[in-house]
Design a protein around this motif. Structure first.
Motif, PDB file in Angstrom:
ATOM      1  N   THR A  37      30.563 -19.686 -29.037  1.00 25.73           N
ATOM      2  CA  THR A  37      31.328 -18.439 -29.019  1.00 25.73           C
ATOM      3  C   THR A  37      32.191 -18.395 -27.757  1.00 25.73           C
ATOM      4  N   ALA A  38      33.185 -17.549 -27.781  1.00 27.44           N
ATOM      5  CA  ALA A  38      34.030 -17.315 -26.614  1.00 27.44           C
ATOM      6  C   ALA A  38      34.286 -15.819 -26.513  1.00 27.44           C
ATOM      7  N   SER A  39      34.316 -15.311 -25.297  1.00 29.03           N
ATOM      8  CA  SER A  39      34.591 -13.898 -25.070  1.00 29.03           C
ATOM      9  C   SER A  39      35.901 -13.780 -24.296  1.00 29.03           C
ATOM     10  N   VAL A  40      36.881 -13.109 -24.875  1.00 31.80           N
ATOM     11  CA  VAL A  40      38.195 -12.973 -24.250  1.00 31.80           C
ATOM     12  C   VAL A  40      38.595 -11.498 -24.280  1.00 31.80           C
ATOM     13  N   ASP A  41      38.749 -10.909 -23.101  1.00 31.41           N
ATOM     14  CA  ASP A  41      39.215  -9.529 -23.006  1.00 31.41           C
ATOM     15  C   ASP A  41      40.727  -9.516 -22.813  1.00 31.41           C
ATOM     16  N   LEU A  42      41.389  -8.584 -23.449  1.00 32.57           N
ATOM     17  CA  LEU A  42      42.839  -8.449 -23.374  1.00 32.57           C
ATOM     18  C   LEU A  42      43.167  -7.056 -22.842  1.00 32.57           C
ATOM     19  N   LEU A  43      43.917  -7.013 -21.773  1.00 28.51           N
ATOM     20  CA  LEU A  43      44.178  -5.757 -21.071  1.00 28.51           C
ATOM     21  C   LEU A  43      45.624  -5.317 -21.268  1.00 28.51           C
ATOM     22  N   PHE A  44      45.820  -4.165 -21.904  1.00 28.84           N
ATOM     23  CA  PHE A  44      47.157  -3.594 -22.000  1.00 28.84           C
ATOM     24  C   PHE A  44      47.607  -3.125 -20.621  1.00 28.84           C
ATOM     25  N   ARG A  45      48.913  -3.193 -20.382  1.00 27.26           N
ATOM     26  CA  ARG A  45      49.439  -2.994 -19.033  1.00 27.26           C
ATOM     27  C   ARG A  45      50.386  -1.804 -18.965  1.00 27.26           C
ATOM     28  N   ASN A  46      50.534  -1.265 -17.757  1.00 26.82           N
ATOM     29  CA  ASN A  46      51.446  -0.152 -17.534  1.00 26.82           C
ATOM     30  C   ASN A  46      52.853  -0.662 -17.242  1.00 26.82           C
ATOM     31  N   PHE A  47      53.848   0.129 -17.599  1.00 26.22           N
ATOM     32  CA  PHE A  47      55.228  -0.162 -17.236  1.00 26.22           C
ATOM     33  C   PHE A  47      55.464   0.304 -15.804  1.00 26.22           C
ATOM     34  N   ASP A  48      56.322  -0.428 -15.076  1.00 27.12           N
ATOM     35  CA  ASP A  48      56.643   0.011 -13.718  1.00 27.12           C
ATOM     36  C   ASP A  48      58.119  -0.167 -13.356  1.00 27.12           C
ATOM     37  N   ARG A  49      58.934  -0.666 -14.294  1.00 32.37           N
ATOM     38  CA  ARG A  49      60.357  -0.830 -14.036  1.00 32.37           C
ATOM     39  C   ARG A  49      61.154  -0.478 -15.300  1.00 32.37           C
ATOM     40  N   LYS A  50      62.469  -0.320 -15.122  1.00 28.82           N
ATOM     41  CA  LYS A  50      63.342  -0.019 -16.245  1.00 28.82           C
ATOM     42  C   LYS A  50      64.548  -0.952 -16.247  1.00 28.82           C
ATOM     43  N   ILE A  51      64.969  -1.324 -17.458  1.00 26.46           N
ATOM     44  CA  ILE A  51      66.255  -1.986 -17.658  1.00 26.46           C
ATOM     45  C   ILE A  51      67.123  -1.003 -18.435  1.00 26.46           C
ATOM     46  N   SER A  52      68.301  -0.720 -17.921  1.00 30.32           N
ATOM     47  CA  SER A  52      69.187   0.233 -18.590  1.00 30.32           C
ATOM     48  C   SER A  52      70.617  -0.274 -18.530  1.00 30.32           C
ATOM     49  N   GLY A  53      71.481   0.327 -19.328  1.00 29.79           N
ATOM     50  CA  GLY A  53      72.879  -0.070 -19.328  1.00 29.79           C
ATOM     51  C   GLY A  53      73.576   0.426 -20.570  1.00 29.79           C
ATOM     52  N   ARG A  54      74.685  -0.240 -20.911  1.00 26.55           N
ATOM     53  CA  ARG A  54      75.481   0.123 -22.074  1.00 26.55           C
ATOM     54  C   ARG A  54      75.703  -1.106 -22.950  1.00 26.55           C
ATOM     55  N   VAL A  55      75.922  -0.853 -24.237  1.00 26.87           N
ATOM     56  CA  VAL A  55      76.342  -1.903 -25.158  1.00 26.87           C
ATOM     57  C   VAL A  55      77.838  -1.718 -25.405  1.00 26.87           C
ATOM     58  N   ILE A  56      78.595  -2.816 -25.245  1.00 31.95           N
ATOM     59  CA  ILE A  56      80.060  -2.742 -25.259  1.00 31.95           C
ATOM     60  C   ILE A  56      80.629  -3.684 -26.317  1.00 31.95           C
ATOM     61  N   LEU A  57      81.603  -3.191 -27.068  1.00 31.08           N
ATOM     62  CA  LEU A  57      82.341  -3.995 -28.038  1.00 31.08           C
ATOM     63  C   LEU A  57      83.820  -3.696 -27.865  1.00 31.08           C
ATOM     64  N   ASN A  58      84.591  -4.744 -27.594  1.00 27.68           N
ATOM     65  CA  ASN A  58      86.040  -4.584 -27.386  1.00 27.68           C
ATOM     66  C   ASN A  58      86.345  -3.525 -26.333  1.00 27.68           C
ATOM     67  N   ASN A  59      85.604  -3.600 -25.223  1.00 27.67           N
ATOM     68  CA  ASN A  59      85.799  -2.711 -24.069  1.00 27.67           C
ATOM     69  C   ASN A  59      85.454  -1.255 -24.346  1.00 27.67           C
TER      70      ASN A  59
END
Length: 332
Positions: A54-76
């Protein structure tokens, strides 16, 4: 080179506990939550299982600590679009921008995130380049510029028929679904449709080849039917130009479906490639978005060329080289 691959999934209980029966071997394990949830997916872990052990593997969900932001642009001009980001450590985020093209994604620092966007206008698809961002101790502002892809999406198609009859629906590019009688319902009319989409992510080791196809069936009341009574046949086309663009072989292609709960592509294990017709066929017992995928970055990059070393200031060496024309950022 042949490779034995064993894949299995399970759902945890209310306390997060899980159990999976596996043959002996080496495995990679991940856990997933909603792409818009409050926590980031755990890092992928590797483990070994010995015969009878057998194997025991714990998986830990993580907190966010940064942001990526910006705009999506098409033909300026800023445009509304679909934006996604993924990291080598199992993270995935997605969002639809606002009407002015603005987006903001919560991410985790200490990881390299790949960011991209896509949009459809009529039957014309647009996509940005995938940008790699090293997330350190600051938020990042990154605009995404869309470019037209060199193909057009076929028009969607739908057919309404009695559920007791054979139903087939196809698109002009060869994408098709064949549904035997009573596969969707035991009585009444059903409406079966295929809609091509470009707003779908490549992710980690999975590279989407061209468009995805949203296959739906609805009963006479308009209710969506996701689980089928019988298996149906789907066929999706691919093109030589796609093989060249993504630098993959036909043998590496398969069909995958988008798992809405886990926000991940899951490959079908019964896909068959018809190299003469340039289509891949598979049997499925549920309906969602399907796409032809290939393993990302399966070919190692060439080494740097014309490496030169010259003396600089006292105690310094200046090294220069020509980078390879293509590179990889995800390989296992």
């Amino acid at each position: 080179v042949s490779e034995n691959v064993f894949s299995v999934k399970t759902q945890t209980d209310a306390n997060g506990a899980y159990s999976i029966r596996l043959p002996a071997g080496t495995y990679f394990i991940r856990a997933f939550s909603s792409a818009s949830g409050q926590f980031l997916n755990p890092e992928e872990k590797q483990f070994n299982v010995l015969a009878g052990g057998t194997a025991s593997v714990d998986l830990l969900f993580r907190n966010f600590d940064r942001k990526i932001s910006g705009r999506v642009i098409l033909n300026n001009q800023s445009v509304q679009a679909f934006v996604w980001a993924w990291s080598d450590k199992g993270g995935y985020r997605e969002i639809e921008t606002d009407a002015f093209g603005n987006y903001s994604l919560s991410v985790k620092s200490g990881e390299i995130w790949r960011l991209a966007a896509a949009k459809e206008i009529g039957q014309k698809p647009y996509r940005s380049s995938e940008i790699s961002l090293v997330i350190a101790d600051q938020d990042i502002i990154q605009d995404l510029n869309l470019s037209a892809l060199d193909f057009s999406l076929p028009k969607s198609a739908a057919k309404q028929a009695d559920s007791n009859t054979f139903i087939d629906v196809s698109l002009s590019n060869g994408a098709a679904v064949s549904m035997p009688s009573n596969a969707a319902a035991s009585a009444g009319n059903v409406n079966v449709s295929i809609t091509p989409e470009i707003s779908v992510p490549s992710q980690g080791a999975t590279k989407v080849m061209g468009a995805a196809y949203n296959i739906e069936a609805r009963d006479a009341t308009g209710k969506n039917i996701s689980q089928l009574n019988k298996q149906i046949v789907i066929e999706l086309p691919y093109y030589d130009d796609d093989l060249k663009r993504f630098n993959v072989s036909e043998n590496s292609l398969t069909i995958a479906f988008w798992d809405e709960k886990a926000s991940v592509w899951r490959e079908l294990n019964n896909a068959v490639i018809d190299k003469k017709r340039k289509v891949i066929t598979a049997l499925v017992d549920h309906l969602t978005r399907f796409a032809i995928v290939a393993a990302a970055d399966i070919i190692p990059p060439a080494g740097p060329a014309d490496v030169n070393v010259v003396a600089g200031a006292a105690g310094e060496l200046i090294i220069s080289w020509i980078i390879p024309l293509s590179d990889f950022h995800h390989v296992k």
